[in-house]
Design a protein around this motif. Structure first.
Motif, short mmCIF file in Angstrom:
data_model
loop_
_atom_site.label_atom_id
_atom_site.label_comp_id
_atom_site.label_asym_id
_atom_site.label_seq_id
_atom_site.Cartn_x
_atom_site.Cartn_y
_atom_site.Cartn_z
N LYS B 84 1.68 11.23 9.86
CA LYS B 84 2.26 10.26 9.16
C LYS B 84 1.07 9.84 8.14
O LYS B 84 1.36 9.66 6.92
CB LYS B 84 2.35 8.96 10.15
CG LYS B 84 3.31 7.80 9.41
CD LYS B 84 2.63 6.99 9.12
CE LYS B 84 3.44 5.70 8.37
NZ LYS B 84 2.56 4.58 7.74
N GLU B 88 0.68 10.22 3.87
CA GLU B 88 0.35 9.22 2.81
C GLU B 88 -0.48 9.99 1.84
O GLU B 88 -0.53 9.57 0.64
CB GLU B 88 -0.28 7.88 3.45
CG GLU B 88 0.69 7.22 4.62
CD GLU B 88 1.85 6.73 4.33
OE1 GLU B 88 2.17 6.98 3.04
OE2 GLU B 88 2.77 6.09 4.99
N HIS B 91 1.59 11.52 -0.43
CA HIS B 91 2.22 10.76 -1.45
C HIS B 91 1.06 10.34 -2.48
O HIS B 91 1.51 10.28 -3.73
CB HIS B 91 2.57 9.46 -0.65
CG HIS B 91 3.82 9.51 0.39
ND1 HIS B 91 4.09 8.65 0.89
CD2 HIS B 91 4.40 10.84 0.63
CE1 HIS B 91 5.00 9.20 1.91
NE2 HIS B 91 5.05 10.43 1.70
N ASP B 142 5.94 0.18 5.81
CA ASP B 142 6.42 1.43 5.54
C ASP B 142 8.14 0.99 5.29
O ASP B 142 8.52 1.34 4.22
CB ASP B 142 6.70 2.34 6.29
CG ASP B 142 5.24 3.26 6.39
OD1 ASP B 142 4.44 2.85 7.09
OD2 ASP B 142 5.16 4.05 5.56
N GLU B 171 9.25 8.63 4.05
CA GLU B 171 9.16 7.05 4.39
C GLU B 171 9.90 6.75 5.44
O GLU B 171 9.88 5.94 6.23
CB GLU B 171 9.33 6.36 3.20
CG GLU B 171 8.27 6.25 2.29
CD GLU B 171 6.81 5.89 2.81
OE1 GLU B 171 6.62 5.78 3.91
OE2 GLU B 171 5.82 6.01 2.05
N HIS B 174 8.62 7.69 8.70
CA HIS B 174 7.67 6.71 9.09
C HIS B 174 8.21 5.39 9.86
O HIS B 174 7.45 4.91 10.62
CB HIS B 174 6.77 6.32 7.85
CG HIS B 174 6.13 7.53 7.02
ND1 HIS B 174 5.21 7.47 5.85
CD2 HIS B 174 5.80 8.64 7.39
CE1 HIS B 174 4.88 8.52 5.71
NE2 HIS B 174 5.21 9.36 6.73
FE LIG Z 1 4.67 5.75 4.62
#
Ligand SMILES: [Fe+2]
Ligand SMILES: [Fe+2]
Lengths: 281, 327
Positions: B84, B88, B91, B142, B171, B174
């Protein structure tokens, strides 16, 4: 003080006789099974502790791509841990799960190499440790794909795919950093010198290794020395790094005598399981 | 949100050129704006601020959860959390790349983060104190991010929209893993339940703050909404978040720490207390509980990594030179 235990023991000889009996009367198959569990713990614990160390970098890497790559390696290793320790628990037959083994053993029951518990140092030192281990891990897993135990062969098959990539990457980075700037060269040489003695433990065979090799379950680590040297020498040459001359080996991890660092890793890693026994997460 | 209080650079009606007007018409028709195409300077600058802030939030956002990776209670939880937090970072990467298409480099943006000139979301300046916070962050933080990012998939700027589409896919995983942790905790031992409630107590209002101050105080919304780089008002999203989250909390058997929380039949949503906006502005100013640690960790990672980045560049140059020499 050395004589104190004798003086305090009413029948030292009797005690000694008793102590010897367990091993002497154990059937050979049990000894093999103990060695098998021991071997599986070594595999699992190497992956667990190195994965743990690598995961310490998550969010702190020198560049985003490397942060992600390091986490990937950690993820692979933790995944492998679950497989090796899962099998260790199964072979042991005492109903212990991979989590029980990871979270509820104390340091002296851990069987990882000292190398993988060493603190990360800078990113270069982390990569050097990774490379020295990957070069060994790759050879070990490749041999294990032909293990007489199909469960071992199966795990090795899966892990080998991942570790081939780990080795490719860590070798590339060691070359780049060794050949980079004067500063990076100096850092990598220092990292190599610092870790060299710990890397030698990988090839120190003991009774467990001999038993596993005789059973056709795992290669004798000493037999991996030559191909490891070839890989390492080739990479160090490209990295313009000098192979340390010393052949001294720091040993003990495989048998459960660790550096001071492991206790802190476990204190952190096992905190929740220890503080809230029996809870489900 | 991940981008809060983004200042937008619009023009007054009288200043609009024919290009500005034609540009707005393209957006109104739902066309995507691509990097090489003409765009008003204000649109470009506002987007850089917003996407940059969003990217910074992703990478600073690694830290509160990264705080528990080495203490995750099982091998499986450790893997899920690591994956997770790694997402990020990914991202962040997508978003820095999207920002680069607007003519600003990742290094330039990072410099502005490190100097404090650019911000990241206020939420990441709160500490993660127990394992339940790993649940609450996934579930609430999230969850709030999804509220905002799902509509942003339709944003007018092509690369931003495409980054959002990729990000939204991850997401929802998440949020689910966060809720799964909360579920375990809320149905676990008395200590675990206490941790779960405590996490909700601490993170509820900071999560509401993520959407930014009330629209009536949000001066930059109008222009950004016209440009479709902001799709909904702050209050609208906050209301949606509360309406979605309260039943989830009830299902967990947890109490939302708001005595004024009440279903309002007429508006078809909950009435709820505003977060403490003074606290919000203090956090933005640098006075949150973890501002120094969070930014400090990023700056340290960057500075400690300088020799590594330099070496990689030096090696690449040497390699290229050797390749040329070999020809
Ligand atoms: Fe996230
Ligand atoms: Fe994200």
């Amino acid at each position: 003080m050395p004589s104190l235990p004798d003086m305090m023991t009413p029948d030292a000889e009797g005690l000694a006789r008793q102590a010897g009996q367990g091993g002497a009367h154990a059937p050979a198959a049990d000894a093999d099974q103990d060695a098998f569990v021991e071997f599986l713990l070594r595999m699992g614990d190497n992956a667990l502790i190195l994965g743990h160390r690598n995961s310490e970098w998550c969010g702190h890497g020198p560049v985003l791509e490397e942060d992600i790559a390091m986490s990937n390696i950690a993820l692979d290793l933790i995944g492998q841990t679950a497989l090796w320790l899962g099998l260790a628990g199964e072979v042991e037959g005492k109903g212990r799960s991979a989590d029980d083994l990871a979270y509820l053993r104390d340091a002296w029951d851990f069987r990882n190499l000292l190398l993988v518990e060493r603190p990360n140092g800078d990113f270069g030192a982390t990569l050097m440790r990774q490379f020295l281990f990957d070069a060994f891990h790759f050879l070990q897993l490749r041999a294990l794909t032909g293990s007489a135990d199909p469960r071992v062969a199966e795990i090795a098959q899966k892990a080998l795919k991942e570790v081939s990539y780990h080795l490719e990457r860590s070798a590339e980075q060691v070359i780049a950093l060794g050949d980079g700037t004067a500063e990076s060269h100096a850092r990598m040489q220092a990292a190599l010198d610092d870790q060299w003695g710990y890397a030698q433990e990988m090839f120190a065979s003991d009774a467990t290794d001999v038993t596993m090799a005789a059973a056709g379950i795992a290669p004798d680590p000493a037999s991996l020395r030559k191909p490891w040297d070839d890989t390492v020498d080739a990479v160090l040459a490209q990295a313009t790094l000098k192979r340390p001359e010393s052949s001294f080996a720091h040993k003990g991890g495989k048998q459960g005598t660790h550096t001071e660092h492991l206790g802190y890793i476990l204190a952190e890693m096992q905190f929740l399981q220890r503080a809230y026994p029996g809870a489900s997460w | 949100m991940y981008a809060q209080l983004v200042k937008s650079e619009g023009k007054s009606q009288a200043e609009l050129t024919p290009e500005d007007i034609a540009f707005q018409e393209r957006i109104d028709r739902g066309e995507k704006i691509e990097p090489k195409e003409w765009m008003p300077e204000g649109y470009r600058k506002t987007l850089i601020r917003q996407i940059g802030q969003h990217a910074h939030s992703e990478i600073v956002g690694q830290l509160p959860e990264g705080n528990w990776i080495t203490r995750a209670p099982t091998l499986e939880r450790k893997q899920i959390l690591l994956a997770k937090v790694q997402d990020e970072a990914g991202h962040g990467l997508y978003l820095y790349c999207a920002a680069e298409t607007l003519g600003v480099s990742r290094d330039q943006l990072l410099e502005k983060l490190h100097s404090g000139e650019m911000k990241y979301s206020s939420i990441f300046n709160y500490p993660t104190l127990t394992w339940a916070d790993m649940g609450a962050v996934g579930w609430l933080v999230d969850g709030a991010a999804i509220m905002n990012q799902v509509p942003l998939q339709r944003t007018s700027y092509g690369p931003y929209s495409r980054a959002m589409i990729r990000i939204c896919k991850e997401e929802s995983f998440h949020q689910r893993q966060g809720y799964a942790i909360m579920m375990k905790m809320a149905t676990g031992t008395p200590e675990q339940k206490r941790m779960a409630q405590d996490a909700l107590n601490r993170l509820w209002y900071p999560s509401l703050m993520m959407f930014g101050p009330s629209d009536k105080d949000s001066v930059h919304s109008v222009q950004s909404m016209a440009w479709k780089i902001k799709m909904n008002s702050n209050d609208e999203l906050r209301q949606k978040f509360v309406d979605q989250t309260v039943p989830q909390a009830e299902y967990l058997g947890l109490t939302v720490p708001d005595p004024n929380l009440k279903w309002n039949e007429e508006k078809g949503g909950y009435d709820f207390s505003e977060p403490d906006w003074d606290e919000f502005y203090q956090v933005l100013k640098g006075n949150g509980p973890c501002n120094k640690e969070r930014l400090g960790a990023r700056v340290k990672a960057w500075e400690d990594g300088a020799w590594y980045r330099d070496a990689m560049v030096a090696h690449a140059k040497k390699k290229a030179a050797r390749a040329v020499a070999a020809e």
